[in-house]
Design a protein around this motif. Structure first.
Motif, mmCIF file in Angstrom:
data_model
loop_
_atom_site.group_PDB
_atom_site.id
_atom_site.type_symbol
_atom_site.label_atom_id
_atom_site.label_comp_id
_atom_site.label_asym_id
_atom_site.label_seq_id
_atom_site.Cartn_x
_atom_site.Cartn_y
_atom_site.Cartn_z
ATOM 1 N N THR A 1 14.141 15.701 -11.450
ATOM 2 C CA THR A 1 14.451 14.644 -10.777
ATOM 3 C C THR A 1 15.319 15.076 -9.886
ATOM 4 O OG1 THR A 1 14.313 12.779 -12.456
ATOM 5 C CG2 THR A 1 15.368 12.322 -10.444
ATOM 6 N N VAL A 2 14.477 15.124 -8.322
ATOM 7 C CA VAL A 2 15.507 15.311 -7.044
ATOM 8 C C VAL A 2 15.464 14.424 -6.334
ATOM 9 C CG1 VAL A 2 14.945 16.786 -4.701
ATOM 10 C CG2 VAL A 2 14.061 17.406 -7.452
ATOM 11 N N LYS A 3 16.237 13.562 -6.655
ATOM 12 C CA LYS A 3 16.905 12.316 -5.679
ATOM 13 C C LYS A 3 16.635 12.130 -3.976
ATOM 14 C CE LYS A 3 20.945 11.044 -5.593
ATOM 15 N NZ LYS A 3 22.935 10.866 -5.610
ATOM 16 N N GLY A 4 16.183 13.383 -3.114
ATOM 17 C CA GLY A 4 15.504 13.299 -2.088
ATOM 18 C C GLY A 4 16.712 13.221 -0.897
ATOM 19 N N GLU B 1 3.311 19.115 -11.796
ATOM 20 C CA GLU B 1 2.426 17.872 -11.938
ATOM 21 C C GLU B 1 4.395 17.338 -11.397
ATOM 22 O OE1 GLU B 1 0.287 16.080 -14.901
ATOM 23 O OE2 GLU B 1 1.569 17.753 -15.945
ATOM 24 N N TYR B 2 4.019 16.321 -9.889
ATOM 25 C CA TYR B 2 4.478 15.417 -8.966
ATOM 26 C C TYR B 2 4.414 14.260 -9.224
ATOM 27 C CZ TYR B 2 1.993 14.870 -5.028
ATOM 28 O OH TYR B 2 1.308 14.835 -3.824
ATOM 29 N N ARG B 3 5.744 13.250 -8.957
ATOM 30 C CA ARG B 3 5.294 11.339 -8.550
ATOM 31 C C ARG B 3 6.809 10.613 -8.149
ATOM 32 N NH1 ARG B 3 6.080 8.342 -14.433
ATOM 33 N NH2 ARG B 3 8.237 9.536 -15.029
ATOM 34 N N TRP B 4 5.771 10.246 -7.607
ATOM 35 C CA TRP B 4 6.810 9.072 -6.528
ATOM 36 C C TRP B 4 8.093 8.901 -7.739
ATOM 37 C CZ3 TRP B 4 8.302 11.966 -2.956
ATOM 38 C CH2 TRP B 4 7.295 12.546 -1.530
ATOM 39 N N VAL B 5 9.190 8.652 -7.722
ATOM 40 C CA VAL B 5 10.296 7.425 -8.361
ATOM 41 C C VAL B 5 9.944 5.912 -8.279
ATOM 42 C CG1 VAL B 5 11.528 7.059 -9.958
ATOM 43 C CG2 VAL B 5 11.299 9.525 -9.270
ATOM 44 N N ASP B 6 10.032 5.009 -7.198
ATOM 45 C CA ASP B 6 10.130 3.507 -6.154
ATOM 46 C C ASP B 6 8.594 4.202 -5.814
ATOM 47 O OD1 ASP B 6 11.728 3.710 -8.568
ATOM 48 O OD2 ASP B 6 13.560 4.434 -7.576
ATOM 49 N N GLU B 7 8.926 4.544 -4.589
ATOM 50 C CA GLU B 7 8.097 4.700 -3.398
ATOM 51 C C GLU B 7 7.604 6.087 -2.612
ATOM 52 O OE1 GLU B 7 10.213 2.647 0.695
ATOM 53 O OE2 GLU B 7 11.818 2.969 -0.988
ATOM 54 N N PRO C 1 -1.655 7.195 -5.678
ATOM 55 C CA PRO C 1 -0.091 6.350 -5.663
ATOM 56 C C PRO C 1 1.535 6.496 -6.366
ATOM 57 C CG PRO C 1 -1.381 4.623 -7.047
ATOM 58 C CD PRO C 1 -2.465 6.497 -6.866
ATOM 59 N N ALA C 2 2.393 5.524 -6.050
ATOM 60 C CA ALA C 2 3.527 6.219 -6.459
ATOM 61 C C ALA C 2 3.533 5.501 -8.085
ATOM 62 C CB ALA C 2 4.368 5.437 -5.462
ATOM 63 N N GLY C 3 4.608 6.306 -8.204
ATOM 64 C CA GLY C 3 4.458 6.035 -10.209
ATOM 65 C C GLY C 3 3.475 6.751 -10.839
ATOM 66 N N ASP C 4 2.033 7.479 -10.600
ATOM 67 C CA ASP C 4 1.417 8.098 -11.280
ATOM 68 C C ASP C 4 1.155 9.395 -10.569
ATOM 69 O OD1 ASP C 4 0.305 5.779 -12.052
ATOM 70 O OD2 ASP C 4 -1.529 5.729 -10.368
ATOM 71 N N TRP C 5 0.762 10.724 -11.656
ATOM 72 C CA TRP C 5 1.850 12.100 -11.428
ATOM 73 C C TRP C 5 0.439 12.244 -10.664
ATOM 74 C CZ3 TRP C 5 5.836 14.052 -12.771
ATOM 75 C CH2 TRP C 5 6.703 13.383 -13.503
ATOM 76 N N ASN C 6 0.433 13.496 -10.222
ATOM 77 C CA ASN C 6 -0.043 14.696 -9.236
ATOM 78 C C ASN C 6 -0.091 15.910 -9.497
ATOM 79 O OD1 ASN C 6 -1.489 12.804 -6.671
ATOM 80 N ND2 ASN C 6 1.640 12.416 -6.781
ATOM 81 N N ILE D 1 12.009 12.191 -6.196
ATOM 82 C CA ILE D 1 10.232 12.509 -6.661
ATOM 83 C C ILE D 1 10.672 13.949 -8.462
ATOM 84 C CG2 ILE D 1 10.712 14.651 -5.274
ATOM 85 C CD1 ILE D 1 7.677 14.415 -4.575
ATOM 86 N N GLN D 2 9.957 13.027 -8.726
ATOM 87 C CA GLN D 2 9.907 14.008 -10.070
ATOM 88 C C GLN D 2 9.139 15.180 -10.313
ATOM 89 O OE1 GLN D 2 9.544 10.421 -13.085
ATOM 90 N NE2 GLN D 2 11.949 10.781 -12.913
ATOM 91 N N PHE D 3 9.341 16.227 -11.072
ATOM 92 C CA PHE D 3 8.120 17.703 -11.470
ATOM 93 C C PHE D 3 7.716 17.757 -12.978
ATOM 94 C CE2 PHE D 3 9.896 18.280 -7.045
ATOM 95 C CZ PHE D 3 8.853 17.961 -5.999
ATOM 96 N N ARG D 4 7.513 17.989 -13.043
ATOM 97 C CA ARG D 4 7.204 18.061 -15.006
ATOM 98 C C ARG D 4 5.793 19.913 -14.770
ATOM 99 N NH1 ARG D 4 3.735 13.230 -17.491
ATOM 100 N NH2 ARG D 4 2.436 13.194 -16.546
ATOM 101 N N ASN D 5 6.000 20.587 -16.066
ATOM 102 C CA ASN D 5 5.218 21.036 -16.799
ATOM 103 C C ASN D 5 5.068 22.467 -15.499
ATOM 104 O OD1 ASN D 5 4.429 19.421 -18.981
ATOM 105 N ND2 ASN D 5 2.853 18.182 -17.596
ATOM 106 N N LEU D 6 6.056 22.856 -15.246
ATOM 107 C CA LEU D 6 5.617 23.920 -13.897
ATOM 108 C C LEU D 6 5.980 25.119 -14.916
ATOM 109 C CD1 LEU D 6 7.965 21.684 -12.942
ATOM 110 C CD2 LEU D 6 8.831 23.619 -11.529
#
Length: 201
Positions: A47-50, A70-76, A145-150, A191-196
């Motif tokens: 998690t990266v606070k921004g 993969e990345y996704r927005w946490v709230d917006e 959209p926010a909350g879904d992984w890209n 923003i969140q990141f995973r599976n790097l």
């Protein structure tokens, strides 16, 4: 284990171990807070606070790979980026290339801190290079959209770059720089990141 021969990725390499950020270094604008307050890990997710502005980057430099994450927005939806071919870390922007993740613009290429790509030229009628030159993505936004992984894939092969967002080719360019650090930006909202992982070519 990481196996590097003259900087080239020889086998699939997890640049994030899923547990901590021990192989990353932190930049925070004006060093206002410790990096650990901006960049954290829980349940295999970074998690990266921004805020504050900054980035985390790999201790190693890498050459010739496909970076998948993969990345996704946490709230917006907000703003962030994936940095690569970082030649020189600096505060608050390194000399390197950014794969833009700003909502609606994922896949743009941004030239940071004097970095260059062969395909960039000044817009007509502009005589002075902008602070953050951009090579715009090829296709309309295909972001979730926010909350879904890209999913993002960045291939760098002897300076030949291709960017895929959710499996769609969004950009390509060439660089005289062949290797560099990899980074994740703090800018805007969380923003969140995973599976790097780095895949060999």
């Amino acid at each position: 284990a990481i196996l590097l021969i003259t900087g080239c990725v020889q086998q699939p390499t997890a640049i994030f171990n899923g547990d901590d950020l021990s192989n990353w270094q932190f930049i925070v604008e004006e060093n206002t807070v410790p990096g650990e307050e901006v960049y954290s890990v829980s349940d295999g997710i970074i998690t990266v606070k921004g805020e504050p502005l900054g980035y985390m980057y790999t201790r190693e430099k890498y050459r010739n790979y496909t970076l998948e994450l993969e990345y996704r927005w946490v709230d917006e939806e907000s703003n962030s980026g994936i940095f690569f071919l970082i030649e020189e870390p600096a505060n608050p922007f390194p000399k390197g290339i950014e794969c833009q993740l700003m909502a609606g613009k994922a896949g743009d290429l941004v030239l940071l801190n004097g970095a260059d790509l062969n395909e960039y030229s000044l817009p007509e009628g502009v005589s002075e290079r902008p602070a953050f030159p951009v090579i715009t993505k090829k296709e309309p936004s295909n972001e979730q959209p926010a909350g879904d992984w890209n999913k993002v894939s960045i291939t760098v092969n002897e300076g030949v770059i291709s960017i895929r967002v959710n499996d769609l080719l969004q950009n390509s360019a060439t660089s005289e720089v062949k290797e560099g650090h990899i980074g994740l930006q703090s800018e805007g909202k969380a923003i969140q990141f995973r599976n790097l992982v780095l895949l060999p070519l």
